[in-house]
Design a protein around this motif. Structure first.
Motif, PDB file in Angstrom:
ATOM      1  N   ALA A   1      38.420  33.422  16.926  1.00 10.50           N
ATOM      2  CA  ALA A   1      38.400  34.328  18.081  1.00 10.50           C
ATOM      3  C   ALA A   1      39.631  35.222  18.019  1.00 10.50           C
ATOM      4  O   ALA A   1      40.679  34.826  17.504  1.00 10.50           O
ATOM      5  N   GLY A   2      39.485  36.426  18.548  1.00  8.38           N
ATOM      6  CA  GLY A   2      40.616  37.358  18.569  1.00  8.38           C
ATOM      7  C   GLY A   2      40.816  38.086  17.269  1.00  8.38           C
ATOM      8  O   GLY A   2      41.920  38.564  16.978  1.00  8.38           O
ATOM      9  N   MET A   3      39.745  38.218  16.472  1.00 10.27           N
ATOM     10  CA  MET A   3      39.860  38.886  15.180  1.00 10.27           C
ATOM     11  C   MET A   3      40.243  40.355  15.336  1.00 10.27           C
ATOM     12  O   MET A   3      40.784  40.968  14.412  1.00 10.27           O
ATOM     13  N   ASP A   4      39.988  40.935  16.508  1.00  6.58           N
ATOM     14  CA  ASP A   4      40.343  42.332  16.726  1.00  6.58           C
ATOM     15  C   ASP A   4      41.857  42.551  16.704  1.00  6.58           C
ATOM     16  O   ASP A   4      42.326  43.685  16.626  1.00  6.58           O
ATOM     17  N   ARG A   5      42.630  41.467  16.774  1.00  5.59           N
ATOM     18  CA  ARG A   5      44.092  41.596  16.689  1.00  5.59           C
ATOM     19  C   ARG A   5      44.540  41.938  15.263  1.00  5.59           C
ATOM     20  O   ARG A   5      45.678  42.373  15.063  1.00  5.59           O
ATOM     21  N   LEU A   6      43.668  41.721  14.283  1.00 11.51           N
ATOM     22  CA  LEU A   6      43.995  42.027  12.891  1.00 11.51           C
ATOM     23  C   LEU A   6      43.564  43.456  12.571  1.00 11.51           C
ATOM     24  O   LEU A   6      42.370  43.748  12.528  1.00 11.51           O
ATOM     25  N   PRO A   7      44.484  44.366  12.347  1.00 12.18           N
ATOM     26  CA  PRO A   7      44.092  45.738  12.003  1.00 12.18           C
ATOM     27  C   PRO A   7      43.493  45.790  10.603  1.00 12.18           C
ATOM     28  O   PRO A   7      43.689  44.888   9.781  1.00 12.18           O
ATOM     29  N   HIS A   8      42.763  46.858  10.335  1.00  6.14           N
ATOM     30  CA  HIS A   8      42.184  47.028   8.998  1.00  6.14           C
ATOM     31  C   HIS A   8      43.306  47.278   8.002  1.00  6.14           C
ATOM     32  O   HIS A   8      44.220  48.062   8.243  1.00  6.14           O
ATOM     33  N   ASP A   9      43.247  46.595   6.887  1.00  5.42           N
ATOM     34  CA  ASP A   9      44.266  46.740   5.849  1.00  5.42           C
ATOM     35  C   ASP A   9      43.626  46.345   4.528  1.00  5.42           C
ATOM     36  O   ASP A   9      42.675  45.551   4.497  1.00  5.42           O
ATOM     37  N   LEU A  10      44.130  46.882   3.430  1.00  5.73           N
ATOM     38  CA  LEU A  10      43.655  46.519   2.103  1.00  5.73           C
ATOM     39  C   LEU A  10      44.815  45.916   1.332  1.00  5.73           C
ATOM     40  O   LEU A  10      45.872  46.553   1.195  1.00  5.73           O
ATOM     41  N   TRP A  11      44.619  44.708   0.831  1.00  6.99           N
ATOM     42  CA  TRP A  11      45.710  43.976   0.190  1.00  6.99           C
ATOM     43  C   TRP A  11      45.537  43.923  -1.317  1.00  6.99           C
ATOM     44  O   TRP A  11      44.416  43.878  -1.840  1.00  6.99           O
ATOM     45  N   ALA A  12      46.679  43.894  -2.007  1.00  2.22           N
ATOM     46  CA  ALA A  12      46.664  43.640  -3.447  1.00  2.22           C
ATOM     47  C   ALA A  12      46.319  42.174  -3.687  1.00  2.22           C
ATOM     48  O   ALA A  12      46.519  41.315  -2.816  1.00  2.22           O
ATOM     49  N   ARG A  13      45.805  41.892  -4.866  1.00  2.77           N
ATOM     50  CA  ARG A  13      45.370  40.527  -5.178  1.00  2.77           C
ATOM     51  C   ARG A  13      46.522  39.537  -5.065  1.00  2.77           C
ATOM     52  O   ARG A  13      47.688  39.893  -5.220  1.00  2.77           O
ATOM     53  N   ALA A  14      46.173  38.296  -4.810  1.00  4.81           N
ATOM     54  CA  ALA A  14      47.164  37.224  -4.734  1.00  4.81           C
ATOM     55  C   ALA A  14      46.518  35.927  -5.172  1.00  4.81           C
ATOM     56  O   ALA A  14      45.298  35.741  -5.076  1.00  4.81           O
ATOM     57  N   SER A  15      47.333  35.023  -5.665  1.00  5.39           N
ATOM     58  CA  SER A  15      46.870  33.712  -6.094  1.00  5.39           C
ATOM     59  C   SER A  15      47.976  32.706  -5.809  1.00  5.39           C
ATOM     60  O   SER A  15      49.102  32.876  -6.270  1.00  5.39           O
ATOM     61  N   LEU A  16      47.664  31.673  -5.019  1.00  6.61           N
ATOM     62  CA  LEU A  16      48.651  30.665  -4.628  1.00  6.61           C
ATOM     63  C   LEU A  16      48.121  29.274  -4.946  1.00  6.61           C
ATOM     64  O   LEU A  16      46.908  29.046  -4.961  1.00  6.61           O
TER      65      LEU A  16
END
Length: 429
Positions: free
Chosen positions: A202-217
């Motif tokens: 819930a509250g996903m609208d708090r996350l603005p649109h963004d494009l991220w570079a790849r990551a691996s953890l």
């Protein structure tokens, strides 16, 4: 055993050293604060083989982070931040996460020598006025305030989860890998993290649109995975009463942990000791207890002070003390190996990975000479006859090579031959 030398240089990292042993691979370490059980990977998308790095975890990661980069050190000259971190991570098998609020293209001008690998990561962060902290076996680099608060925020989230039934807790503490491809969005990442644990968001609208570079953890608990992603937007999460949903919420106004400590026979003396160990924490004496409100790192310092017997087995403190120590000074120019430093015999050095991209031959030879203690003897008439200038730009890649193989890779395409006597390299037609 091959000599260990590491050097991040020019367009990225150059790692010299022996291959990792089987006990240093993912999942082979004994339990401690860095250890995560090895489970089947839960991935957001299929990763290419190049991205499937076997990150170190557990005691192997701890040992690697404490290892010295050696007198040859590491140098980055006008190297983009993310590129330097990626090469350093891949060569050391230590994962990192660069905060979305940090410009990944800013250029580094950093030199380190005779320090630990963790201090090398910290030197990169300090060069760009960034903060650094460890989240398990992952090096996080981001805004200083975020780095200072991150581990405390994670413990606060863990304590929140621990108020729910054991079955729900298990979902939040079950370790899984975290990976996403280029151009993934934070909403996709968080949705998949929740879905993998059977939860809704819930509250996903708090996350603005963004494009991220790849990551691996490497494997981390769901709590840690969520905090690593959400805190980049000044958010955290709350488990809803039903236990079937998490809500995204702003960070609390104060990120701190409250703990109490026994005042002992001399409360005022103990109070003064704790204040010296944690000068930024809120501390008060109440009866026979001393109450402290501070960061997780503050409490580790206090425990180290009050229970010194635990120091030898506390890997977190060992690594944290490296981050707390003042940075080691280093000049802008690389320093040659001194005769008193007992350098590794040249025949034992192995070049794990080296990439040179469009750099002047003069610069390449200068750095190799400084870092490996080599003396190049190249008569001007030899260069003139071969039609080669020291300002000529060269590119090459080598892996798992000896010094002689590296030299051949440099000079053979130029129509030149090399003859090495110890650390003297003579170049001829």
């Amino acid at each position: 055993m091959a000599g260990l030398v590491g050097m991040g240089w020019l367009e990225g990292l150059v790692g010299f050293g022996a291959p990792l042993g089987p006990d240093q691979r993912h999942g082979a370490a004994p339990p401690n604060w860095l250890t995560q059980p090895t489970l089947a990977p839960a991935q957001l998308a299929e990763r290419s083989s190049a991205e499937a790095v076997e990150w170190l975890v557990g005691e192997a990661a701890c040992r690697r982070l404490k290892e010295s980069v050696g007198p040859a050190g590491m140098v980055w000259k006008q190297t983009p931040l993310r590129e330097a971190l990626e090469h350093l991570a891949q060569s050391s098998r230590i994962a990192f996460l660069l905060d979305r609020r940090v410009d990944p293209g800013q250029l580094l001008e950093v030199e380190v020598e005779n320090c630990s690998l963790l201090e090398a990561f910290a030197a990169i962060a300090r060069d760009r006025a960034l903060g650094v902290c460890l989240v398990g076996p992952v090096v996080y680099i981001g805004p200083p305030r975020a780095a200072e608060q991150l581990n405390t925020l994670i413990v606060m989230a863990e304590e929140h989860v621990q108020s729910f039934p054991p079955e729900l807790q298990r979902r939040f503490f079950e370790p899984r890998v975290l990976a996403w491809p280029d151009l993934a969005t934070p909403r996709e990442i968080v949705t998949e993290l929740a879905r993998s644990a059977g939860l809704e968001v819930a509250g996903m609208d708090r996350l603005p649109h963004d494009l991220w570079a790849r990551a691996s953890l490497p494997p981390l608990s769901l709590v840690r995975r969520l905090c690593l992603v959400l805190q980049q937007f000044d958010l955290t999460f709350q488990v809803q009463p039903t236990g079937r949903q998490i809500a995204l919420v702003p960070l609390p106004p104060q990120i701190a942990l409250v703990r109490s400590y026994v005042a002992g026979a001399d409360p005022q003396r103990r109070l003064q000791q704790i204040r010296q160990a944690a000068p930024d924490a809120e501390i008060r004496l109440s009866g026979q207890k001393i109450w402290v409100r501070g960061r997780l790192e503050d409490h580790h310092r206090i425990v180290r002070l009050l229970e010194p017997a635990q120091n030898g087995s506390d890997s977190f403190w060992e690594l944290q003390s490296l981050l707390d120590a003042p940075p080691k000074a280093a000049g802008k120019a690389a320093k040659p190996l001194s005769s008193s430093s007992r350098p590794t015999p040249i025949e034992q050095i192995r070049i794990e990975s080296l990439q040179i991209r469009n750099r002047p031959l003069r610069e390449v030879l200068e750095v190799l000479g400084q870092r490996l203690g080599l003396e190049f003897r190249i008569p001007p008439e030899v260069l003139q006859k071969a039609g080669v200038s020291l300002e000529r730009h060269i590119s090459l890649e080598v892996e798992q090579a000896t010094v002689d193989q590296l030299l051949e890779k440099i000079f053979q395409p130029l129509g030149l031959r090399v003859h090495r006597r110890q650390r003297v390299v003579e170049v001829g037609p």
